[in-house]
Design an enzyme around this catalytic site. Structure first.
Site, PDB file in Angstrom:
ATOM      1  CG  ASP A   1      37.027  39.343  20.274  1.00 29.02           C
ATOM      2  OD1 ASP A   1      36.095  38.979  19.521  1.00 29.02           O
ATOM      3  OD2 ASP A   1      38.223  39.146  20.027  1.00 29.02           O
TER       4      ASP A   1
ATOM      5  CE  LYS B   1      38.924  38.075  37.176  1.00 29.02           C
ATOM      6  NZ  LYS B   1      37.943  37.161  37.755  1.00 29.02           N
TER       7      LYS B   1
ATOM      8  CG  ASP C   1      35.010  35.888  36.868  1.00 27.20           C
ATOM      9  OD1 ASP C   1      34.574  37.059  36.895  1.00 27.20           O
ATOM     10  OD2 ASP C   1      35.638  35.390  37.815  1.00 27.20           O
TER      11      ASP C   1
ATOM     12  CE1 TYR D   1      42.222  40.928  22.193  1.00 27.92           C
ATOM     13  CE2 TYR D   1      40.540  41.747  20.703  1.00 27.92           C
ATOM     14  CZ  TYR D   1      40.983  40.800  21.610  1.00 27.92           C
ATOM     15  OH  TYR D   1      40.178  39.730  21.920  1.00 27.92           O
TER      16      TYR D   1
END
Ligand code: NAD
Length: 359
Positions: A247, A191, A223, A140
């Site tokens: 988030d 990840k 995931d 972000y």
């Protein structure tokens, strides 16, 4: 002496923060703990008075305080303003200026409110987790970013996922400290199989774990985590993760717990923090004494725990909220007509919590 700032904001923000402060004052007074509370206007209320969503003076009140109690900001009246003047800008300025890099969102299900969750009762019963989201870094904020023109007439959009060792270390430490006050389990979500940046994340978190041998660290890919949160939410204790993953996962976890009116949050920089319900200013019910103040009241409990290490007092508030729910008090958002429940307004709900604390 606890030095507190109170920014109630707009809409139901003023109502719920008002109840939270009443509960807090009662508890601190009855334990002879000194405090001072300085109030400031934020959001639409500040715009109406000063022409901007937050002033330098108000930011200074926040900087000088040990902790900020925040209600909510926003509303239709200010929606057409340019983005830099909109009420929500106040929140971003506070997060940025105070460098509130750790966002804590607990998601806990109360047995009596289990029907409010869209998941099966047996799946959610016993869920009590805490998501620790990195709030001021990651994709972000990373550079370069933007949408760029290519020579062949196409466009190219870029965002950059970037974390430094220092940024990862400081958020990991917060997660481990919190785990020590809970069930001593940290799950780091990344990840790392695809993104080098989160491989660094995984390695740095593992390094920090060396300083917290009493806390168990596990890792999970994001995931898989999003799946497990729905499959077995009660297995989670503390989850620490990047800005974007946090988030998404924190919204997912809040649905596990049911109503938005029950969920508190904290944004921290070390001991300094801003405490607020996760909901907004709810213009549809503002000024009607209908809002559920429990998220704001539970945010005050988080403040006692995380800014002032007053765990026993925090637990007193949490237990009182639990008891009030058990005794059948329900604001409209959690009311289901079940036997033994009574529909109450914002003020009565706040009063019920104080009555419980008196016992
Ligand atoms: P919202 O959270 O204000 O309301 C969503 C729905 O939940 C509404 O139906 C509302 O009545 C209900 N609700 C929310 N809190 C409740 C409570 N404590 N008790 C009972 N019911 C409750 O979200 P929204 O409607 O999307 O946004 C309204 C305004 O709030 C907008 O201006 C938005 O930008 C702002 N907002 C502010 C914050 C913040 O200050 N942190 C967060 C989200 C939205």
């Amino acid at each position: 002496m606890l030095k507190l700032a109170l920014f109630a904001g707009d809409g139901i923000g003023t109502e719920v923060a008002g109840e939270a402060v009443k509960v807090l004052k009662f508890l601190l007074d009855s334990h002879s703990i000194g405090y001072e509370i300085e109030e400031g206007l934020v959001g639409g209320a500040s715009y109406d008075e000063y022409g901007k969503p937050i002033t330098e003076e108000t930011l200074k009140i926040a900087k000088d305080a040990d902790a900020v109690i925040f209600g909510a900001v926003g509303g239709p009246k200010w929606e057409s303003l340019p983005i830099e003047l909109r009420p929500e800008k106040a929140l971003l300025s506070l997060r940025y200026d105070l460098d509130l890099y750790a966002n804590l969102r607990p998601a806990k299900i109360y047995d009596e409110l289990i029907d409010a969750s869209p998941l099966k009762k047996d799946v959610v019963r016993g869920t009590d987790m805490m998501i620790v989201r990195e709030l001021t870094g990651g994709i972000y904020f990373g550079q370069p970013r933007g949408v760029f023109d290519l020579e062949d007439g196409q466009k190219k959009g870029i965002n950059t996922l970037v974390y430094t060792t220092k940024e990862i270390e400081r958020i990991a430490k917060i997660a481990f400290e919190i785990a020590r006050k809970r069930r001593k389990k940290v799950l780091s979500v990344d990840k790392a199989n695809v993104l080098e940046c989160t491989e660094l994340w995984r390695n740095v978190v593992a390094g920090v774990a060396g300083e917290y041998k009493d806390v168990e660290l596990t890792n999970m890919y994001v995931d898989n985590c999003s799946m497990q949160l729905i499959r077995q939410p009660k297995n989670f204790d503390v989850i620490v993760t990047t800005n974007m993953f946090g988030d998404i996962l924190s919204d997912e976890s809040s649905m596990v717990a049911g109503s938005i009116g029950m969920l508190p949050s904290a944004s921290l920089n070390g001991k300094k923090g801003m405490y607020e319900p996760i909901h907004g200013s709810a213009p549809d019910i503002a000024g009607q004494n209908k809002a559920n103040p429990l998220a704001a009241i539970l945010s005050a409990a988080m403040m006692l725990r995380y800014s002032f290490d007053m765990d026993t007092l925090a637990e007193k508030i949490e237990k009182a909220v639990e008891k009030v729910i058990k005794n059948g008090y329900r604001t409209a958002d959690i009311y289901s007509n079940a036997p033994g429940t009574k529909l109450v307004g914002t003020e009565d709900m706040g009063r019920a919590v104080i009555d419980e604390l008196k016992k």
